[in-house]
Enzyme design. Structure first.
Site, PDB file in Angstrom:
ATOM      1  N   CYS A 156       0.830  -1.204   0.000  1.00  0.00           N
ATOM      2  CA  CYS A 156       0.000   0.000   0.000  1.00  0.00           C
ATOM      3  C   CYS A 156       0.863   1.253   0.000  1.00  0.00           C
ATOM      4  O   CYS A 156       0.806   2.060  -0.921  1.00  0.00           O
ATOM      5  CB  CYS A 156      -0.922  -0.031   1.215  1.00  0.00           C
ATOM      6  SG  CYS A 156      -2.290   1.112   1.126  1.00  0.00           S
ATOM      7  N   GLU A 203       4.124   0.947   2.071  1.00  0.00           N
ATOM      8  CA  GLU A 203       5.283   0.554   2.849  1.00  0.00           C
ATOM      9  C   GLU A 203       6.523   0.700   1.967  1.00  0.00           C
ATOM     10  O   GLU A 203       6.428   0.886   0.761  1.00  0.00           O
ATOM     11  CB  GLU A 203       5.161  -0.896   3.330  1.00  0.00           C
ATOM     12  CG  GLU A 203       3.961  -1.154   4.206  1.00  0.00           C
ATOM     13  CD  GLU A 203       2.665  -1.135   3.432  1.00  0.00           C
ATOM     14  OE1 GLU A 203       1.746  -0.419   3.871  1.00  0.00           O
ATOM     15  OE2 GLU A 203       2.559  -1.781   2.386  1.00  0.00           O
TER      16      GLU A 203
END
Length: 830
Positions: A468, A470
């Protein structure tokens, strides 16, 4: 009075033109990939059972052998037997099964106890449905599911959780129904998001990696128990998995040659012969040109999906960096054009989009609406020696996202304080297009933070965005356990109702902190909240410690390991809890930040300071879900809110963050990992909201929570810059046990119209960068377009919107998530 026409984004205008029957202006220059795309446009994905079948057959034959070796043997069985196919018009080879169009595969070793439910419910469930043929359903029920009963990771975890932890994790004894209070995510993904070292494949090939491991095998001490019991199975597994992917590629080469023999079209025949030649050479050997490099990476990417369910699929890493030497060489030699470069890349995009990351459990589906998967391509940023990294390929990736209407792969643009003006302008123009690309990641926050956690500057400078939002550092990151999602809005409700929640009746979920109606001071309520807050943190960390210990007994990753320098060096599988020299960067999710801040601020300000209502009045209104108490609901909405650069609200947010980060620092260290506080919801703020009744910020029962570190819907009144400032104000920059924070911002197309709008957006991005915020992403769209798409989904089939770290087709989302997107504040001024 003359009506002023609504300003539309290019994406909206393109859709309106298509609805009106006009030819897409980019079709001619992207003819091949448009044809590929149209074959699965609007198609419900199909479940392909081959991977699960061949994987299961092998695992049944190898019971009792070392797990990592069993995994490699299972992958070899898959490589030998799975259907290989050559798609018309495609220039790349490599699919994970025999289905044409959109498809997904099963991972019974992970959550096989859900298989019977999945076969029954997947075709009709609201979140990310998928079809399955009666024949395949029979194979699942009769040949796959029986072996895994009692053997799955999910069943083992369900049994291992202590009763108090289980109670906040699951809503049934078998763990089939999530409580949505402290959710584990490890049972619907065998690891969190990941990035391979693709460069080692392009430079050495799997034959080169195999040779390295064969040399290690020959050097083992025959008398050493560690060498013979621990290292030998690992090394043998990595050698076998190198052979498996090479065999799989060769089978694709054979299929392409066979297709060429039967092809009457001389142009397509030549393409098929070249495709076969590519697959005969890569990924076994180093890539010799750009086309081979793309094919080699694609084989690696797709075979990884056959290995196991990694996070939200394996990310693509820094493509504009590791492909650039091949691109530059071929361009200088005159054998490659930008048009052909885009065609190769977009053939890859289509192949990735066709593969659906299937979540068969109800919780997994709710967390990842819209067929979410993140093969993030990272562009821009800096080189390992600290120079700006943008190059000609960087701009081609941005061009592709503007011209080719596809939501995969995700595109992440790294931004730093010295980013070139041309790059920022192109990024802003791509954002303005309106399909949600690219999301932005901030070098000025991520690099110093990761250096403070043990990375070298060279490693941190070379990070890639994964999942997402990271980040990963190939060959240094080693942590793979799926994180927990913790619903802190439930702590507000439990503080109000003596440890209980309306959704769960008389079940004593939290601590008995007393009757909130009798609280006489803010300190009393705050103390009650803190007790519930700390209970959720304790539960989260105990749950995650058990997850870490349990996973190593159920998962192995020989291919992922052979692509990791530390795993090769120490002969240890990537799923083991501790790998020498590795950095273990894990996280848990703080869910509902804006909801919690605004609720606490309303109680503190309106009840105990200004005394505009009593606790009795507040709780009566909440229990009635504000029906008949609309005046109180409106009063609550006048309280200080997060997202407005309001010191009153932001101070509460900073204290919430401090408690979470302090706990993470202390107990993450005890666990031997960085289990840091993160604010990234995927789409889980919707199902988490469905278990939380009305809250003191005026939110009605079962409505979505605030997403990520974004404000509550409609609560941001002071413009988008105030959102950035509130985000900055609530971060504890002096503490390092923190991780990603997701920010969603929605602009109207009018706000960013023309060159003046682009310049405003560039300056907004620079402000975000200067504030050292982790992430930001944008929707540039009119709410009316979203409402039209709800009413007539077929006409708006290709409407792409930004969700939570990824983009998706709007019509693939549930009505709840569609309404959530519509409700986000659309800023018409910056």
């Amino acid at each position: 009075m003359t009506q002023v026409a609504e300003i539309k984004s290019p994406h909206e205008q393109r859709l309106e033109d298509n609805i009106a029957g006009k030819e897409d202006i980019y079709r001619e220059s992207h003819k091949r990939v448009f044809k590929l795309l149209e074959r699965f446009d609007g198609q419900k994905p199909a479940i392909d059972v081959e991977r699960a079948l061949y994987f299961t057959q092998s695992m049944a034959e190898t019971v009792g052998q070392p797990l990592v070796l069993r995994w490699a043997k299972a992958l070899m069985n898959v490589a030998k037997n799975i259907t290989v196919m050559v798609q018309d018009d495609q220039l790349l080879l490599g699919r994970c099964g025999g289905h044409d169009g959109r498809y997904g595969i099963l991972y019974p070793e992970l959550d096989g106890d859900f298989l019977d439910i999945a076969v029954r419910d997947l075709p009709t469930r609201p979140q990310s449905p998928a079809s399955i043929s009666p024949e395949d359903a029979k194979i699942v029920v009769e040949q796959i599911a029986p072996f895994w009963k009692g053997r799955t990771y999910h069943e083992a975890l369900n049994k291992a959780l202590p009763a108090e932890v289980h109670k906040l994790t699951y809503d049934d004894p078998d763990g089939l129904i999530s409580r949505f209070i402290v959710n584990e995510t490890s049972s619907f993904r065998s690891s969190i998001q990941w990035v391979h070292d693709y460069e080692v494949v392009l430079k050495r090939g799997f034959n080169g990696l195999k040779q390295e491991m064969e040399e290690k095998l020959a050097a083992l001490d025959p008398a050493s128990p560690v060498d013979q019991v621990d290292k030998r199975p690992f090394i043998e597994a990595t050698i076998l998995v190198c052979d498996a992917i090479v065999l799989w590629a060769k089978r694709h080469a054979d299929a392409a040659r066979k297709a060429a023999e039967a092809c009457a079209d001389p142009v397509r025949k030549a393409e098929l012969i070249r495709m076969a030649e590519n697959a005969e050479h890569v990924p076994a050997n180093p890539a010799r040109d750009f086309y081979e490099a793309v094919q080699s990476q694609y084989f690696t990417q797709m075979f990884s999906r056959l290995e196991q369910k990694t996070g939200t699929t394996i990310s693509n890493g820094r493509m504009d960096q590791y492909f650039y030497p091949f691109y530059k060489k071929d361009m200088e030699a005159g054998i490659l054009t930008d048009e052909k470069t885009l065609e190769y890349l977009e053939c890859m995009w289509v192949g990735m989009a066709e593969f659906i990351d299937m979540y068969i459990s109800p919780a997994g589906g709710a967390f990842n609406e819209g067929y979410a998967h993140w093969e993030a391509v990272t562009i821009g940023g800096q080189t390992p020696d600290g120079r700006d990294a943008t190059n000609d390929l960087t701009y081609l990736f941005l061009k592709s996202k503007r011209e080719f209407p596809l939501h995969y792969p995700d595109l992440a643009a790294r931004i730093h304080s010295r980013a070139p003006e041309r790059y920022l302008w192109d990024v802003a123009e791509t954002i303005k297009f309106g399909s949600g690309f690219p999301k932005l990641c901030n070098d000025e926050e991520c690099i110093p933070l990761y250096v403070s956690k043990g990375a070298t500057f060279e490693e941190a400078l070379d990070y890639a965005v994964s999942g997402c939002i990271e980040i990963r550092m190939p060959n240094r990151d080693t942590y793979t356990s799926g994180g927990a999602y913790t619903n802190f809005a439930s702590a507000v409700e439990m503080a109000l109702y003596d440890g209980k929640m309306k959704k769960y009746g008389d079940v004593q979920l939290g601590i008995q902190t007393g009757d909130a109606r009798k609280f006489k001071s803010w300190d009393e309520f705050w103390n009650a909240y803190v007790q519930q807050h700390m209970l959720l943190l304790r539960t989260t960390f105990i749950q995650q410690y058990i997850v870490i210990q349990t996973r190593a007994k159920h998962f192995a990753q020989p291919m992922g390991s052979v692509l990791h320098a530390l795993c090769r060096k120490h002969c240890i599988d990537l799923h083991q809890p501790q790998i020498p020299e590795g950095l273990n960067f894990g996280y848990f999710e703080f869910m509902g930040l804006g909801t919690v801040i605004d609720s606490l601020a309303a109680i503190k300000k309106l009840v105990f300071e200004d005394k505009k209502l009593t606790m009795d009045q507040l709780i009566d209104a909440l229990e009635a879900n504000f029906e008949g108490y609309e005046d109180i609901q409106q009063l609550l909405r006048t309280a200080p809110c997060y997202g407005n650069d309001d010191e009153y609200a932001d101070e509460i947010g900073r204290e919430l963050d401090r408690m979470a980060v302090s706990f993470a620092a202390k107990y993450g260290k005890e666990m031997g990992i960085n289990n840091d506080a993160r604010y990234v919801p995927f789409t889980s703020h919707v199902p988490f909201g469905k278990v939380v009744s009305a809250t003191p910020n005026g939110r009605v029962a079962w409505f979505p929570l605030a997403d990520g570190s974004s404000p509550s819907h409609g609560a941001d009144h002071n413009g988008p810059t105030a959102i950035l400032l509130s985000n900055h104000n609530t971060k504890n920059y002096g503490m390092r046990a923190r991780a990603a924070r997701l920010i969603n911002v929605k602009f109207t197309p009018k706000c960013v119209e023309g060159d003046a709008g682009t310049e405003k957006l560039v300056q907004f991005i620079r402000t975000w960068c200067d504030l050292k915020l982790w992430h930001i992403q944008f929707n540039v769209i009119n709410a009316d377009t979203l409402k039209k798409a709800q009413k007539d989904p077929q006409k708006y089939r290709n409407l792409i919107v930004r969700i939570a770290g990824y983009s998706a087709y709007f019509v693939d989302l549930t009505p709840d998530l569609q309404n959530d997107l519509i409700a986000r504040t659309g800023h018409d001024q910056m």
